[in-house]
Design an enzyme around this catalytic site. Structure first.
Site, PDB file in Angstrom:
ATOM      1  N   ARG A  93      34.735 -56.010  13.678  1.00 37.05           N
ATOM      2  CA  ARG A  93      35.720 -57.081  13.691  1.00 37.05           C
ATOM      3  C   ARG A  93      35.460 -58.060  12.542  1.00 37.05           C
ATOM      4  O   ARG A  93      34.298 -58.382  12.233  1.00 37.05           O
ATOM      5  CB  ARG A  93      35.601 -57.815  15.029  1.00 37.05           C
ATOM      6  CG  ARG A  93      36.586 -58.954  15.250  1.00 37.05           C
ATOM      7  CD  ARG A  93      37.934 -58.438  15.561  1.00 37.05           C
ATOM      8  NE  ARG A  93      38.830 -59.455  16.092  1.00 37.05           N
ATOM      9  CZ  ARG A  93      40.148 -59.289  16.131  1.00 37.05           C
ATOM     10  NH1 ARG A  93      40.709 -58.185  15.675  1.00 37.05           N
ATOM     11  NH2 ARG A  93      40.919 -60.212  16.641  1.00 37.05           N
ATOM     12  N   THR A 394      48.706 -52.606  13.755  1.00 33.21           N
ATOM     13  CA  THR A 394      47.374 -52.161  14.165  1.00 33.21           C
ATOM     14  C   THR A 394      47.557 -50.668  14.395  1.00 33.21           C
ATOM     15  O   THR A 394      48.681 -50.151  14.359  1.00 33.21           O
ATOM     16  CB  THR A 394      46.910 -52.914  15.436  1.00 33.21           C
ATOM     17  OG1 THR A 394      46.822 -54.300  15.153  1.00 33.21           O
ATOM     18  CG2 THR A 394      45.589 -52.413  15.998  1.00 33.21           C
ATOM     19  N   GLU A 414      45.509 -56.980  11.384  1.00 34.22           N
ATOM     20  CA  GLU A 414      46.227 -57.966  12.205  1.00 34.22           C
ATOM     21  C   GLU A 414      47.733 -57.758  12.083  1.00 34.22           C
ATOM     22  O   GLU A 414      48.212 -56.724  12.439  1.00 34.22           O
ATOM     23  CB  GLU A 414      45.791 -59.384  11.834  1.00 34.22           C
ATOM     24  CG  GLU A 414      45.920 -60.479  12.887  1.00 34.22           C
ATOM     25  CD  GLU A 414      47.076 -60.472  13.865  1.00 34.22           C
ATOM     26  OE1 GLU A 414      47.026 -59.701  14.837  1.00 34.22           O
ATOM     27  OE2 GLU A 414      48.005 -61.269  13.698  1.00 34.22           O
ATOM     28  N   SER A 464      42.746 -58.224  21.079  1.00 37.42           N
ATOM     29  CA  SER A 464      43.315 -57.553  22.258  1.00 37.42           C
ATOM     30  C   SER A 464      43.045 -56.061  22.208  1.00 37.42           C
ATOM     31  O   SER A 464      43.495 -55.322  23.090  1.00 37.42           O
ATOM     32  CB  SER A 464      44.832 -57.761  22.293  1.00 37.42           C
ATOM     33  OG  SER A 464      45.143 -59.118  22.313  1.00 37.42           O
ATOM     34  N   GLY A 484      49.581 -53.163  18.873  1.00 45.10           N
ATOM     35  CA  GLY A 484      50.617 -53.998  19.485  1.00 45.10           C
ATOM     36  C   GLY A 484      50.203 -55.400  19.873  1.00 45.10           C
ATOM     37  O   GLY A 484      50.779 -55.966  20.805  1.00 45.10           O
ATOM     38  N   GLY A 485      49.196 -55.992  19.204  1.00 44.99           N
ATOM     39  CA  GLY A 485      48.805 -57.364  19.552  1.00 44.99           C
ATOM     40  C   GLY A 485      48.413 -57.423  21.019  1.00 44.99           C
ATOM     41  O   GLY A 485      47.799 -56.494  21.556  1.00 44.99           O
TER      42      GLY A 485
HETATM   43  N1  GLY Z   1      44.890 -58.320  15.608  1.00 44.20           N
HETATM   44  C1  GLY Z   1      45.109 -57.502  16.745  1.00 44.20           C
HETATM   45  C2  GLY Z   1      44.039 -57.635  17.743  1.00 44.20           C
HETATM   46  O1  GLY Z   1      42.898 -57.769  17.368  1.00 44.20           O
HETATM   47  O2  GLY Z   1      44.291 -57.632  18.912  1.00 44.20           O
END
Ligand code: GLY
Length: 603
Positions: A93, A394, A414, A464, A484-485
């Site tokens: 990350r 993503t 992102e 997420s 999908g966020g």
């Molecule tokens: N940017 C998408 C996530 O990390 O959930």
């Protein structure tokens, strides 16, 4: 014939000879793009394992699906090693730079506008993807970094056909490929957006990948490329002025470290799930929802439940609202501040949350609960074990190899197109991951808000992403996940319920329509309008939800289910026969390749 073309020809022959493939395959890859799937299959066919194949898939996705993930971003690789039975995560990350501060997205006490902040250097987190892959390969791979970069270099150098998903993302880019000239030059050459069927060659990216292949990851994290990244993230939108400039330094890049984490382990109706711990909310929120839903006979149509029934959908909606209320307050990077993992999953705490669900009406907007009193009580996790708009992007891919090693990876820059900033001369996009932090600092001692997802130096923004492994009798039987966020978690939930409660095959579970709510007060999003989504959520079921008080579905008697949510790519293993299979999502150009290598040798 070049190596990639000859491999592709061999692959086509393999795919035609189904009987060869049906027998004990040498691995399966499931990826959102056929060229990236072929890259993974090529590594498996050449004696690589699932980790090698995952590296090749990720690099190839950087070329053919650049809007979703790449070396300018980060992600989570969930790995199960067959030999030792260990399951763990390589956490790559992105991290906030050392000069980041809690108020950086709200310097005047007001949050910056997301479209401006997210396309400025301020949003760029220190990228982790390359360090993560290199770490995984060194520790668990059979191939070296250069081997796994080869297919991507060929794709970048020789080019590939733009598919309809990439073309659509360029056409509907909310301006993101137009803001920064280097990005426009690649995806809108001469001002004309690339269209489906166009041929895309990326010489700068090929050069970058070759350089990394020759010199290793330090060619990215130090030296001229690192200097170019630091310079590029000083770009700002004129509306933001200096406040929009990124704060990353050469030291942040040189010091970036991956984390190796244990997965969260949970149980649902006799199955075991391994999922993402913080800094992702993916695992905790998924397990909370599953434990709440275990109280309902979701699979039993004789009791009014079953797939797509109003009772089932109502239980899912209320559960999502409760879990997302907790997520907003309690989950962040617990390397920076402790997340009450045990409390959030404690049966006593979950009973207090479940008591809020009424079967005959939508509950009032739930607040986050207080899991802290349950935090020191009996541990639930056995061993081994903002609130912003969601972008559809993503990416997720799943791989199993001939030895039974399994990889489930979700990876991202992102938002679709990340920050929109391409590093000049190097041909890859930088992420806007720092916008996954709270824009307004939330920490409030009086209110008891820990500010779990407030920006802090070195911290990872809450994710997420929810790469997941499903186990039966201690053996992995499926790997899946989604982009999908915040909807990622709900896509994974939908698929899990379809498999376990509704008895669907993996392909049916993926193709079935999904439902998602990502805020306690939020409206219902549900899928429809696509032929492959069967059975569909009917208008009668939607009317029943409207009568229960749910919002977001449009008017009575209309079909309010028109969304597309997620893109799940999965592999699964039949424990009885050992057969490995894959399932791909028609929501993108999902592709499954089962490999039977002519040169396969057993380890
Ligand atoms: N940017 C998408 C996530 O990390 O959930």
């Amino acid at each position: 014939m070049n190596r990639f073309a000859s491999f592709t020809r061999w692959l086509a022959l393999c795919l035609l000879s189904g009987s060869v493939l049906a027998a004990s395959p040498d691995g399966v890859v499931a990826v959102s793009h056929p060229a990236a799937a072929a890259a993974g299959a090529r590594l498996l066919a050449a004696g690589g394992n699932a980790i090698d194949a995952a590296a090749a898939v990720q690099f190839a996705l950087n070329v053919v699906e650049p809007q979703s993930s790449g070396i300018g971003g980060g992600g989570f690789m969930l790995i199960h090693l067959a030999k030792t039975g260990e399951t763990f995560i390589v956490d790559s990350r992105e991290r906030a730079p050392a000069k980041a501060s809690a108020d950086m997205f709200a310097p005047d006490g007001l949050p910056m506008e997301f479209p401006l902040a997210s396309t400025s250097g301020l949003a760029v987190g220190v990228p982790g993807t390359l360090r993560g892959i290199d770490t995984a390969l060194r520790r668990w791979g059979r191939k070296n970094l250069a081997d796994t970069l080869e297919p991507a270099i060929e794709l970048a150098e020789r080019g590939f056909r733009v598919n309809r998903f990439l073309a659509a993302d360029i056409a509907n880019d909310h301006g993101r490929t137009r803001i920064h000239p280097e990005t426009a030059a690649i995806f809108r050459p001469g001002g004309v957006p690339l269209a489906e069927g166009d041929w895309l060659v990326q010489p700068d990216l090929a050069k970058t990948l070759k350089r990394i292949a020759a010199k290793g990851p330090d060619a990215f994290y130090r030296g001229p490329l690192a200097r170019a990244i630091v310079k590029a993230q000083q770009r700002t939108r004129s509306e933001l002025g200096e406040a929009g400039q990124g704060r990353m330094t050469l030291a942040d890049l040189a010091q970036y470290q991956v984390a190796i984490r244990e997965p969260l382990i949970g149980h649902y109706r006799g199955w075991t799930l391994a999922g993402m711990p913080p800094p992702s909310s993916g695992g905790l929120t998924l397990l909370q929802m599953l434990k709440l839903l275990e109280r309902f006979p979701l699979g039993d149509a004789t009791q009014g439940y079953g797939f797509g029934s109003p009772q089932t959908l109502h239980a899912m909606i209320e559960t999502m609202r409760l879990a997302f209320a907790d997520r907003a307050v309690w989950i962040g990077d617990d390397d920076a501040a402790p997340v009450p993992r045990q409390g959030l999953l404690h049966p006593g705490y979950l009973a207090t949350r479940a008591a809020l669900i009424q079967t005959d009406r939508r509950m009032d907007t739930p607040q986050a609960g207080d899991p802290l009193p349950w935090e020191s009580a009996a541990a639930v996790q056995p061993k081994p074990s903002r609130t912003k708009r969601d972008s559809p992007h993503t990416t997720h891919f799943s791989i199993v190899d001939r030895w039974g090693n399994v990889v489930s990876t979700t990876s991202t820059i992102e938002f679709t197109w990340g920050s929109g900033i391409t590093v000049p001369g190097y041909g890859f996009l930088l992420n806007n991951e720092l916008t996954d932090f709270n824009f307004m600092p939330a920490a409030d001692a009086v209110q008891g808000n820990p500010g779990a997802n407030d920006v802090a130096p070195g911290k990872r923004p809450r994710s997420s992403m929810a790469p997941t492994l499903l186990f039966k009798d201690g053996k992995p039987v499926a790997a899946y996940g989604s982009p999908g966020g915040a909807t990622i978690i709900n896509s994974v939930l939908n698929v899990t319920l379809n498999l376990i409660d509704h008895g669907m095959s993996m392909q049916q579970a993926i193709a079935a329509p999904r439902l998602s709510v990502t805020h306690a007060a939020g409206k219902v999003n549900c899928e429809g309008g696509q032929d492959f989504m069967q059975p569909r959520f009917g208008v009668a079921a939607q009317d029943a939800l409207r009568r229960l008080g749910h919002v977001g579905l449009g008017g009575v008697g209309t079909d309010g289910c028109q969304d597309m949510i997620g893109s799940v790519q999965a592999v699964f293993i039949d424990l009885a026969t050992g057969e490995q299979r894959g399932a791909a999502d028609p929501r993108r150009e999902g592709t499954v390749i089962r490999v039977k290598s002519p040169k396969a040798t057993m380890e």
